[in-house]
Structures are given as C-alpha cells and as structure tokens.
Design an enzyme around this catalytic site. Sequence first.
Site, mmCIF file in Angstrom:
data_model
loop_
_atom_site.group_PDB
_atom_site.id
_atom_site.type_symbol
_atom_site.label_atom_id
_atom_site.label_comp_id
_atom_site.label_asym_id
_atom_site.label_seq_id
_atom_site.Cartn_x
_atom_site.Cartn_y
_atom_site.Cartn_z
ATOM 1 N N CYS A 80 0.835 -1.200 0.000
ATOM 2 C CA CYS A 80 0.000 0.000 0.000
ATOM 3 C C CYS A 80 0.874 1.256 0.000
ATOM 4 O O CYS A 80 1.466 1.578 -1.012
ATOM 5 C CB CYS A 80 -0.983 -0.024 1.167
ATOM 6 S SG CYS A 80 -2.359 1.141 0.958
ATOM 7 N N HIS A 167 -3.606 -5.141 0.435
ATOM 8 C CA HIS A 167 -3.067 -5.606 1.719
ATOM 9 C C HIS A 167 -3.115 -7.135 1.803
ATOM 10 O O HIS A 167 -4.178 -7.706 2.072
ATOM 11 C CB HIS A 167 -3.871 -5.009 2.878
ATOM 12 C CG HIS A 167 -3.636 -3.557 3.090
ATOM 13 N ND1 HIS A 167 -2.689 -3.075 3.976
ATOM 14 C CD2 HIS A 167 -4.215 -2.471 2.526
ATOM 15 C CE1 HIS A 167 -2.703 -1.761 3.957
ATOM 16 N NE2 HIS A 167 -3.611 -1.350 3.081
ATOM 17 N N GLU A 169 -1.928 -8.925 4.139
ATOM 18 C CA GLU A 169 -1.920 -9.349 5.535
ATOM 19 C C GLU A 169 -3.310 -9.498 6.140
ATOM 20 O O GLU A 169 -3.473 -10.173 7.161
ATOM 21 C CB GLU A 169 -1.092 -8.367 6.396
ATOM 22 C CG GLU A 169 -1.712 -7.000 6.631
ATOM 23 C CD GLU A 169 -1.410 -5.990 5.542
ATOM 24 O OE1 GLU A 169 -1.449 -4.786 5.833
ATOM 25 O OE2 GLU A 169 -1.130 -6.400 4.390
ATOM 26 N N SER A 221 -2.535 -14.065 36.871
ATOM 27 C CA SER A 221 -3.883 -13.530 36.756
ATOM 28 C C SER A 221 -4.933 -14.616 36.593
ATOM 29 O O SER A 221 -6.121 -14.355 36.718
ATOM 30 C CB SER A 221 -3.966 -12.591 35.549
ATOM 31 O OG SER A 221 -3.828 -13.329 34.348
ATOM 32 N N ASP A 225 -1.824 -15.747 29.355
ATOM 33 C CA ASP A 225 -0.553 -15.046 29.194
ATOM 34 C C ASP A 225 0.349 -15.201 30.419
ATOM 35 O O ASP A 225 1.510 -15.620 30.299
ATOM 36 C CB ASP A 225 -0.798 -13.565 28.910
ATOM 37 C CG ASP A 225 -1.702 -13.345 27.721
ATOM 38 O OD1 ASP A 225 -1.738 -14.229 26.840
ATOM 39 O OD2 ASP A 225 -2.391 -12.317 27.674
#
Length: 510
Positions: A80, A167, A169, A221, A225
């Site tokens: 782009c 694009h 992606e 947590s 992650d």
Amino acid sequence: MQHDKILILDFGSQVTQLIGRRVRELNIYSEIHPFNHPPKNIYSYKAIILSGSPISVRGDNVAHPDLSEIKGKKPLLGICYGAQYLAHFGGGHVAESNTREFGRAKLTNIKDGELFKGISEGSQVWMSHSDTIKELPTNGELLASTQDVENAAFRINGEKTYGLQFHPEVYHTKQGSQLLKNFLVDIADVNQDWTPDSFVEETVESLKEQLGDDRVVLGLSGGVDSSVAAMLLHKAIGKNLYCIFVNNGLLRKNEFHDVLEQYQGMGLNVKGVDASARFLEALKGESDPEKKRKAIGNAFIEVFDDEAHKIEDVKWLAQGTIYPDVIESVSVSGGPSATIKSHHNVGGLPDYMKLKVVEPLKMLFKDEVRRVGSSMHMDKNLLGRHPFPGPGLGIRILGDITEEKVRILQEVDDIFIKGLKEWDLYDKVWQAGAMLLPVQSVGVMGDERTYEKCVALRAVESTDGMTADWVNLPYEFLQKTSSDIINKVKGVNRVVYDISSKPPATIEWE
C-alpha cells in the site's frame, strides 16, 4: 540457533502488526520497527517489508526513510503506502484517486512469476487507499491489476523489489498468506524454522542467562498469558520464581480459589493474596474508565511492592505482557497510529519500586502464546480459557464499582460462561463476558413492578484481539441464558446482546 529475520518498517498503519502475525504463521521470525527509528544492523535482515500508512507520499510530512542500504540489495516488499513510496521516489507517479479505493477487489491480468505462484485469476484482495499509482517506477514491470486499479502489483526488474497496492496481511485477501510465502520463502530464501518449540528452548536459555540466580516475582492472573510466562520462567529458574496470585475483588465467581489450586498442581511456587478490600477502596466512587484502570494498576503495583518486600533479594518483576497490549498502549510508529486505551500491565514501574521488569511474551500474539503453552504440554483447559482483562470486572461494570455490583456481575457472568460450555459454544468463541450497565429499566415480575439493572452479554470471534466480530449465538441459547439470569440473579431484569464489531467498537466496553 540463529534464525533468519524479517524487518517490517512501520509507517503508522493500524494493521502493521497483522503483517508480523502473518509472517510468524509461516514460522518465520519478524520484527517491527518504526520507519524513523530503523535498527542499526538493518543489513542483517534477510528481507524487508514496508507497511501501509494513513499519510500520503504526496504530503508535506511524508515518511521518507533512507533505503539506500537495502533497496536493490535485499528482497523488499512494499504494501500500500510502501508500494506508493517505491513508485513516488523511484521515478514513477502517484496521484490522488478519483474515489477512495476501499474494500474487496478481484485480481486480473496476473503475470506468471514467483510472487504470484499459486494465486488464481480473480482472487479476492483488500484495498484501502486514497492515492493510486499512475506510473510505475523506473524499470517497473506490471504484475497484476484489478478492475479499478491498473497498477495493483509490480516488480522492479534487476532487483528483488516488489510493490502491492492491496493488503495481503488482512483476512479479506484470501490468498495473502500464499503471496507472503512466495515472497519470503521462494524469492527471499528465508528459512521457516521459528517454531513454538524453538521459542521455548531459546527463551528458557535467554532467561537463564538474563536472570542467573536472581529471584523473580510474577503476578499470576489466571489467564493464558501470565500462566505461559510463569511456565517459561519456571523452566528457567525453578523455585527462584515467586508467583503471587492476587484476588483484586474483580475476578470471576470462585476464580480465586479454583485457579490457585490449579497453579499449585502445576508445581509453581505460588502464594494467594486476598487484596479485594484494598482494590474496592481504591475504586470507591470512581466512574471514569481510564481512572479506574489506573487505580487498579496502582493498587496492583502496591500489593506487589508489599509482597516483594516479604521475599528476600527479589530483583525482577515478571509480567505476561503480549504484543496487542503494547500495540494499543503505545503507538508503534510514534506518529500516525492512535492510542486506543491504556493497559494495566504496560509501562514503567514507579521509582520507589526497585525491580527490573522481565516480559518473556511481549513479542507474541495471543494465538502464538497458546501454541507455546501447548508445546510445553500445559493443560488444554487453561490454554483454551478466554482472554480476561487485567482490570477484571472493574471495566465490565460501567460507572462506579461497589461490592454489590461485583456480586451481581459475577453471578451473571457465571451463568453466561457455564452456559457456553454446556451448549458446546465456549471453544467457538474467542472471548465472552457480561457488562453491567449504568442504567435501570422498568420490568414486571409476578404482579409487581420492578426497576432494576440491565446487563449486556458480549461474545466475539478473533485471532489476536486486533480485530473482532460478534458471534451469532443461537437464539435458543440467548433465550435460555437471558431467562436464567433474570430468574436467578437478584437485581437484574433486562438482558441485551452486543452485536458490535471491532473496529469501530472495542471488545470491552471500557
């Protein structure tokens, strides 16, 4: 092990990180650097990709990095804005489009060659630009067009330099991954050896070298992650990792005790700390979303400071920060892309907290984190858990937070999540949760008029949280869930379902 590296120069596009993610899916290591702060060892990268941008190559504040070290010497792909850059500063001509070219398009006049190997005529691509390439750069050769864009793809003869006006992606470019593979593997000769197993092996060795015999404290947590970060650190330093699982009073129903037991079963050195009263006091009377996030973050740091002082010689604070956290908190380019909202686990610690930060996952997307956890044979149920925001229910209760509101939302959320699992829908949803709205509505229960709270249910499908679409849950499920919530949760008389996508909305309401 030395991996081939791909450099993505970011010109401020909101989807630059999707380029990195697509490259990673090919088991190729990639790094994203702002165009105005490229790495000093730029020649060590096997190939370079130029991202899109919200600005114009024809503007006064044009992004104009010096590519003399790499253009014509390294495989180079402009996407782009990147393609327009190569044309504009390479002897071609870029002009404003008569209409903004945005949305789906079909490739035509594809020229056979390495870049478009396996790409079919009529293949769908995604356009998003207001300028268009009128004339190709010097020695440019047209490779593909669309119905409205003549110069949709080109190469510069004598170089491994390519430009794409669309694009590859984004999801809507159906054969985008194949095209990126053609460029990286066939043209740039990049090795596909950056795998979850190699990440684990190399990260553990790196952590051993970085941390030595130092002690590390990590806040668990209950999410994917922090759990994966904990296992990586556990592999590296064993009992020198001190995990703390904090009950901030904003967790899901029974989560504190259930998850604490699960962590202990994983062999982690973990301590549970019930600081719910401390968090609720810090949030008392506060209704502004950003101030709530900061209050939760500050209380989190204070709890950790207290706990860290109880452990002798702790030098590091580990965090489960991942790439989308960083992306949404700090503009990668330092320029055109926008900050959406702050995240509680991103940024520096206060000066009084003398701990260094270690973030083993900060360059991974959510799906990559799960693959890394799977390669370490972690529990599938833990890895399959939906993302849950660090501030917890604090940002799902719109307005001020009270203990009673937390109770109501915990009950609602519990019915919703258990229902998804019972109906075999949980694994088909990327993230789900309930929001307690700051409105009350009139209702009727029995013969009595009620004036009670409204809750919104939210379920989205996504791959990395950068974009998301609402899930079309069965009406029968929504009907049953709504009925259960209204009948079983005192204080709620209305349930609505959120059908907003990201963008323009965000996944959370605050």
